[in-house]
Scaffold this motif. Structure first.
Motif, short mmCIF file in Angstrom:
data_model
loop_
_atom_site.label_atom_id
_atom_site.label_comp_id
_atom_site.label_asym_id
_atom_site.label_seq_id
_atom_site.Cartn_x
_atom_site.Cartn_y
_atom_site.Cartn_z
N ILE A 142 17.83 4.74 63.94
CA ILE A 142 16.46 4.21 63.97
C ILE A 142 16.35 2.95 65.05
O ILE A 142 17.14 2.22 64.84
CB ILE A 142 16.07 3.60 62.33
CG1 ILE A 142 15.93 4.95 61.65
CG2 ILE A 142 14.79 2.64 62.57
CD1 ILE A 142 15.54 4.42 60.08
N THR A 148 11.03 -2.24 62.22
CA THR A 148 11.97 -1.71 61.37
C THR A 148 12.72 -2.82 60.76
O THR A 148 13.24 -2.78 59.65
CB THR A 148 12.86 -1.04 62.44
OG1 THR A 148 13.21 -1.55 63.45
CG2 THR A 148 12.07 0.36 62.74
N GLU A 152 13.42 -2.83 56.55
CA GLU A 152 14.60 -2.49 56.29
C GLU A 152 15.10 -2.53 55.01
O GLU A 152 15.55 -1.39 54.19
CB GLU A 152 15.72 -3.19 57.13
CG GLU A 152 17.02 -2.48 56.94
CD GLU A 152 18.18 -3.35 57.21
OE1 GLU A 152 19.38 -3.15 56.98
OE2 GLU A 152 18.03 -4.55 57.82
N VAL A 221 8.82 5.92 59.24
CA VAL A 221 9.50 5.03 60.30
C VAL A 221 10.15 6.16 61.24
O VAL A 221 10.31 5.92 62.23
CB VAL A 221 10.17 4.07 59.69
CG1 VAL A 221 11.15 3.56 60.70
CG2 VAL A 221 9.50 2.95 58.99
#
Length: 258
Positions: A142, A148, A152, A221
Motif C-alpha cells: 500500500i 493511508t 492505518e 484504499v
C-alpha cells in the motif's frame, strides 16, 4: 453495528444484499456490486496469467497463481448470484444458506472430507488475515501517503476483525464436518450472532462491526493506492513498509550520532 446498538438480527452477506436491494436505488446498486464482483474475478485471472504479483513459475508460485484463479472463479460466481438476487430469484434471507449447502455436500460421497477441507481453508484464511493485520504485512503493498497513514489503525483492525469472523465460520464448519451435523455450520451472520452471545457480546459485536467497516475501507484504499509488483509505477512511490523502514534507519542514525 445496527444489531449491536439497536438490537435486531445480525445479517450475513446475503441478507445485507437483500436489504440493499430493497433500499432506494437498491436495484442499481446491487447490479453495480454484481458487476464489480465479476470484474474482480476477471482481475484475478489476469493477475494469475501475467503473474502481476510476482509469484514466479516455481511450484510454490504456481500454486499461489492457481489460488488466484480459484478465487477468481468464486467471485465471478458470487457476481452471478448477486445478479440473480437483483432479478428477484435469489431466494430467501432466512440465514440458513450455510447449513443448506453443508447438508447438500455432506450427502455426497466423501462429503465429510469436502466440508472438512473447506473448513480448514476458511479457518486458514481467517488466521492469515489476523496475522496480516496484527503484523502489519499489508504495508508492503500500500502506497505511503498522508491518507493511508491516517487510516492505518482502521486498516489494521479491519484485517484482524475480518479474520476473526472467518475463523469462527471455519471452526463451526469443522464441527459440522466432524459430527455430520449441517446445523452446526454458519455464515457471516451466524458468526456475528455467536460473538454477540459471548460475555460482553454487545460491546464485542460493536467493536467487530467497526473492524468489518475498516476492512471495507481497506478495500477502497487498495483500489486507489495498492502497489501491484508486476505493473510499472513511479520511482517516487514508496510503500508504507518502505517508508517505515527508512524512518527507522533515520532514527537509528540520529541516535548513533547523538
Amino acid at each position: 453495528m445496527s444489531a449491536a446498538f439497536w438490537g435486531g438480527n445480525t445479517e450475513g452477506t446475503k441478507g445485507a444484499l437483500q436489504t440493499l436491494r430493497d433500499a432506494p436505488f437498491g436495484q442499481i446498486l446491487l447490479w453495480l456490486v454484481a458487476f464489480g464482483f465479476v470484474c474482480y474475478g476477471i482481475w484475478r485471472f489476469i493477475a494469475a496469467y501475467f503473474d502481476l504479483e510476482n509469484r514466479g513459475d516455481e511450484e510454490k508460485g504456481m500454486f499461489q497463481r492457481l489460488a488466484l484463479v480459484v478465487t477468481g472463479l468464486i467471485h465471478v460466481g458470487l457476481g452471478v448470484a448477486m445478479a440473480s438476487l437483483a432479478l428477484g430469484v435469489g431466494g430467501s434471507s432466512d440465514g440458513g444458506g450455510a447449513s443448506d449447502w453443508t447438508a447438500q455436500v455432506l450427502q455426497m460421497p466423501g462429503g465429510k472430507w469436502i466440508v472438512g477441507i473447506a473448513a480448514l481453508g476458511i479457518l486458514g484464511a481467517g488466521v492469515h488475515y489476523v496475522i496480516k493485520g496484527w503484523k502489519k504485512k499489508y504495508k508492503r503493498y500500500i502506497q505511503n501517503n498522508e491518507m493511508t497513514q491516517k487510516l492505518e489503525p482502521l486498516l489494521r483492525w479491519g484485517f484482524v476483525s475480518y479474520g476473526i469472523v472467518l475463523a469462527i465460520v471455519g471452526v463451526f464448519l469443522g464441527f459440522a464436518a466432524m459430527n455430520s451435523d449441517p446445523s452446526s455450520a454458519m455464515g457471516v451472520g451466524g458468526a456475528l450472532e455467536y460473538i454477540r452471545g459471548l460475555t460482553g457480546g454487545q460491546v464485542l459485536l460493536g467493536v467487530t462491526a467497526l473492524g468489518i467497516i475498516g476492512f471495507g475501507i481497506e478495500n477502497f484504499v487498495e483500489a486507489r493506492y495498492r502497489i501491484v509488483p508486476g505493473v510499472g509505477h513511479s520511482s517516487d512511490i514508496r510503500s508504507m513498509a518502505q517508508a517505515a523502514k527508512a524512518k527507522a534507519k533515520t532514527e537509528a542514525r540520529s541516535v548513533s550520532a547523538g
